[in-house]
Design a protein around this motif. Structure first.
Motif, PDB file in Angstrom:
ATOM      1  N   ILE A 151      43.077  44.998  56.591  1.00  0.00           N
ATOM      2  CA  ILE A 151      44.202  44.302  57.221  1.00  0.00           C
ATOM      3  C   ILE A 151      44.916  43.376  56.236  1.00  0.00           C
ATOM      4  O   ILE A 151      46.121  43.497  56.031  1.00  0.00           O
ATOM      5  N   LEU A 152      44.180  42.466  55.610  1.00  0.00           N
ATOM      6  CA  LEU A 152      44.810  41.469  54.754  1.00  0.00           C
ATOM      7  C   LEU A 152      45.437  42.076  53.497  1.00  0.00           C
ATOM      8  O   LEU A 152      46.602  41.798  53.193  1.00  0.00           O
ATOM      9  N   ILE A 153      44.698  42.890  52.768  1.00  0.00           N
ATOM     10  CA  ILE A 153      45.229  43.450  51.515  1.00  0.00           C
ATOM     11  C   ILE A 153      46.490  44.283  51.762  1.00  0.00           C
ATOM     12  O   ILE A 153      47.502  44.067  51.096  1.00  0.00           O
ATOM     13  N   PRO A 154      46.484  45.219  52.722  1.00  0.00           N
ATOM     14  CA  PRO A 154      47.736  45.965  52.966  1.00  0.00           C
ATOM     15  C   PRO A 154      48.881  45.063  53.444  1.00  0.00           C
ATOM     16  O   PRO A 154      50.036  45.317  53.127  1.00  0.00           O
ATOM     17  N   GLU A 155      48.552  43.996  54.167  1.00  0.00           N
ATOM     18  CA  GLU A 155      49.580  43.066  54.619  1.00  0.00           C
ATOM     19  C   GLU A 155      50.231  42.367  53.425  1.00  0.00           C
ATOM     20  O   GLU A 155      51.449  42.197  53.363  1.00  0.00           O
ATOM     21  N   ILE A 156      49.427  41.978  52.451  1.00  0.00           N
ATOM     22  CA  ILE A 156      49.940  41.282  51.274  1.00  0.00           C
ATOM     23  C   ILE A 156      50.685  42.244  50.347  1.00  0.00           C
ATOM     24  O   ILE A 156      51.756  41.924  49.842  1.00  0.00           O
ATOM     25  N   LEU A 157      50.105  43.417  50.112  1.00  0.00           N
ATOM     26  CA  LEU A 157      50.673  44.352  49.133  1.00  0.00           C
ATOM     27  C   LEU A 157      51.797  45.219  49.694  1.00  0.00           C
ATOM     28  O   LEU A 157      52.579  45.784  48.929  1.00  0.00           O
ATOM     29  N   GLY A 158      51.831  45.374  51.003  1.00  0.00           N
ATOM     30  CA  GLY A 158      52.894  46.154  51.630  1.00  0.00           C
ATOM     31  C   GLY A 158      52.928  47.606  51.185  1.00  0.00           C
ATOM     32  O   GLY A 158      51.891  48.238  51.014  1.00  0.00           O
ATOM     33  N   LYS A 159      54.135  48.119  50.957  1.00  0.00           N
ATOM     34  CA  LYS A 159      54.298  49.540  50.632  1.00  0.00           C
ATOM     35  C   LYS A 159      53.698  49.929  49.281  1.00  0.00           C
ATOM     36  O   LYS A 159      53.515  51.105  48.993  1.00  0.00           O
ATOM     37  N   ASP A 160      53.376  48.952  48.456  1.00  0.00           N
ATOM     38  CA  ASP A 160      52.801  49.226  47.137  1.00  0.00           C
ATOM     39  C   ASP A 160      51.272  49.238  47.141  1.00  0.00           C
ATOM     40  O   ASP A 160      50.651  49.350  46.090  1.00  0.00           O
ATOM     41  N   THR A 161      50.671  49.122  48.316  1.00  0.00           N
ATOM     42  CA  THR A 161      49.210  49.059  48.425  1.00  0.00           C
ATOM     43  C   THR A 161      48.536  50.218  47.708  1.00  0.00           C
ATOM     44  O   THR A 161      47.589  50.019  46.947  1.00  0.00           O
ATOM     45  N   HIS A 162      49.025  51.419  47.933  1.00  0.00           N
ATOM     46  CA  HIS A 162      48.448  52.640  47.357  1.00  0.00           C
ATOM     47  C   HIS A 162      48.319  52.526  45.834  1.00  0.00           C
ATOM     48  O   HIS A 162      47.232  52.681  45.285  1.00  0.00           O
ATOM     49  N   GLU A 163      49.403  52.233  45.170  1.00  0.00           N
ATOM     50  CA  GLU A 163      49.413  52.178  43.705  1.00  0.00           C
ATOM     51  C   GLU A 163      48.631  50.983  43.167  1.00  0.00           C
ATOM     52  O   GLU A 163      47.886  51.110  42.191  1.00  0.00           O
ATOM     53  N   ILE A 164      48.783  49.827  43.797  1.00  0.00           N
ATOM     54  CA  ILE A 164      48.110  48.624  43.305  1.00  0.00           C
ATOM     55  C   ILE A 164      46.598  48.758  43.440  1.00  0.00           C
ATOM     56  O   ILE A 164      45.855  48.364  42.536  1.00  0.00           O
ATOM     57  N   LEU A 165      46.124  49.299  44.541  1.00  0.00           N
ATOM     58  CA  LEU A 165      44.678  49.471  44.701  1.00  0.00           C
ATOM     59  C   LEU A 165      44.106  50.434  43.656  1.00  0.00           C
ATOM     60  O   LEU A 165      42.999  50.222  43.151  1.00  0.00           O
ATOM     61  N   TYR A 166      44.843  51.476  43.327  1.00  0.00           N
ATOM     62  CA  TYR A 166      44.374  52.420  42.309  1.00  0.00           C
ATOM     63  C   TYR A 166      44.211  51.705  40.968  1.00  0.00           C
ATOM     64  O   TYR A 166      43.175  51.804  40.307  1.00  0.00           O
ATOM     65  N   TRP A 167      45.230  50.944  40.566  1.00  0.00           N
ATOM     66  CA  TRP A 167      45.170  50.239  39.284  1.00  0.00           C
ATOM     67  C   TRP A 167      44.166  49.091  39.329  1.00  0.00           C
ATOM     68  O   TRP A 167      43.547  48.778  38.314  1.00  0.00           O
ATOM     69  N   ALA A 168      43.983  48.499  40.496  1.00  0.00           N
ATOM     70  CA  ALA A 168      42.954  47.460  40.636  1.00  0.00           C
ATOM     71  C   ALA A 168      41.568  48.071  40.444  1.00  0.00           C
ATOM     72  O   ALA A 168      40.692  47.453  39.819  1.00  0.00           O
ATOM     73  N   GLY A 169      41.365  49.276  40.952  1.00  0.00           N
ATOM     74  CA  GLY A 169      40.093  49.968  40.745  1.00  0.00           C
ATOM     75  C   GLY A 169      39.844  50.241  39.272  1.00  0.00           C
ATOM     76  O   GLY A 169      38.724  50.064  38.769  1.00  0.00           O
ATOM     77  N   LYS A 170      40.872  50.646  38.558  1.00  0.00           N
ATOM     78  CA  LYS A 170      40.733  50.885  37.112  1.00  0.00           C
ATOM     79  C   LYS A 170      40.392  49.579  36.391  1.00  0.00           C
ATOM     80  O   LYS A 170      39.548  49.548  35.498  1.00  0.00           O
ATOM     81  N   ARG A 171      41.038  48.514  36.795  1.00  0.00           N
ATOM     82  CA  ARG A 171      40.776  47.216  36.159  1.00  0.00           C
ATOM     83  C   ARG A 171      39.350  46.742  36.437  1.00  0.00           C
ATOM     84  O   ARG A 171      38.683  46.213  35.551  1.00  0.00           O
ATOM     85  N   LEU A 172      38.887  46.936  37.657  1.00  0.00           N
ATOM     86  CA  LEU A 172      37.497  46.595  37.987  1.00  0.00           C
ATOM     87  C   LEU A 172      36.523  47.377  37.109  1.00  0.00           C
ATOM     88  O   LEU A 172      35.527  46.835  36.633  1.00  0.00           O
ATOM     89  N   ALA A 173      36.817  48.644  36.912  1.00  0.00           N
ATOM     90  CA  ALA A 173      35.946  49.483  36.074  1.00  0.00           C
ATOM     91  C   ALA A 173      35.909  48.974  34.639  1.00  0.00           C
ATOM     92  O   ALA A 173      34.879  49.083  33.970  1.00  0.00           O
ATOM     93  N   ARG A 174      37.006  48.429  34.160  1.00  0.00           N
ATOM     94  CA  ARG A 174      37.024  47.871  32.800  1.00  0.00           C
ATOM     95  C   ARG A 174      36.144  46.623  32.709  1.00  0.00           C
ATOM     96  O   ARG A 174      35.576  46.341  31.665  1.00  0.00           O
ATOM     97  N   LYS A 175      36.045  45.889  33.797  1.00  0.00           N
ATOM     98  CA  LYS A 175      35.204  44.691  33.816  1.00  0.00           C
ATOM     99  C   LYS A 175      33.730  45.039  34.011  1.00  0.00           C
ATOM    100  O   LYS A 175      32.867  44.233  33.679  1.00  0.00           O
ATOM    101  N   PHE A 176      33.469  46.198  34.578  1.00  0.00           N
ATOM    102  CA  PHE A 176      32.101  46.642  34.837  1.00  0.00           C
ATOM    103  C   PHE A 176      31.878  48.034  34.245  1.00  0.00           C
ATOM    104  O   PHE A 176      31.661  48.997  34.981  1.00  0.00           O
ATOM    105  N   PRO A 177      31.937  48.175  32.927  1.00  0.00           N
ATOM    106  CA  PRO A 177      31.722  49.500  32.335  1.00  0.00           C
ATOM    107  C   PRO A 177      30.278  49.952  32.572  1.00  0.00           C
ATOM    108  O   PRO A 177      29.339  49.187  32.353  1.00  0.00           O
TER     109      PRO A 177
END
Length: 148
Positions: A30-56
Motif C-alpha cells: 500500500i505505502l510504497i505504490p502510493e509514494i511511487l505512483g505509476k513509476d513503482t514498477h521500474e523503481i522497485l526493479y532498480w531498488a532490487g538491483k541496488r539491494l543486491a549490490r549492498k548484499f553481494p
C-alpha cells in the motif's frame, strides 16, 4: 550518498523477533505504490538491483538463504541453460499479490535476482522477468544474461 557497487553487508541471523504480516504488507503493498505512483514498477526493479549490490552473495545457496531471511519465500532453480536461468518462488505471502494482478509486486525480487546472477555468473548484464502463476500461487522468474 555513496554510490557503491559491492558493499559487503552482514545478513543478520533470524532470531525470535518477528515482523507482523500486516505491517509488512501495509508498507510493501500500500505505502510504497502510493509514494511511487505509476513509476513503482521500474523503481522497485532498480531498488532490487541496488539491494543486491549492498548484499553481494557468493553462490546460489546464499541467495536461497537471503530470500528466506528476507521473508520473500522459498527460491528454487527449475532449469538452467547457457544464458538463462528459470526460478520458482513460493510463499504463503505470494498468493494475495499474485491474485491482485499487480505486476510490480515482484519487481524488487526480479531486480535483486538480476544483479545477483550478474555478480555470480560474472557477466556484463543480466535481466530478470517475473511470471506470476495464479493457479499455484507461485512466481516464476526468468533471468537472462549476456557475457559481453
Amino acid at each position: 550518498m555513496k554510490d557503491s557497487t559491492a558493499i559487503e553487508q552482514p545478513i543478520h541471523s533470524v532470531d525470535e523477533r518477528t515482523i507482523s504480516i500486516f505491517g509488512y504488507e501495509l508498507i510493501r503493498d500500500i505505502l510504497i505504490p502510493e509514494i511511487l505512483g505509476k513509476d513503482t514498477h521500474e523503481i522497485l526493479y532498480w531498488a532490487g538491483k541496488r539491494l543486491a549490490r549492498k548484499f553481494p552473495l557468493e553462490d546460489f545457496d546464499a541467495l536461497i538463504d537471503f530470500f528466506s531471511k528476507a521473508s520473500w519465500g522459498q527460491l528454487l532453480i527449475i532449469k538452467e541453460s547457457k544464458n538463462q536461468l528459470e526460478l520458482e518462488l513460493m510463499s504463503p505471502r505470494i498468493a494475495p499479490r499474485v491474485k491482485s494482478k499487480a505486476e510490480q509486486y515482484f519487481q524488487l525480487e526480479a531486480g535483486f535476482l538480476a544483479q545477483q546472477i550478474e555478480f555470480q555468473k560474472q557477466v556484463a548484464t543480466a535481466e530478470a522477468f517475473e511470471h506470476p502463476i495464479k493457479k499455484s500461487n507461485k512466481v516464476h522468474f526468468t533471468v537472462k544474461w549476456e557475457k559481453q
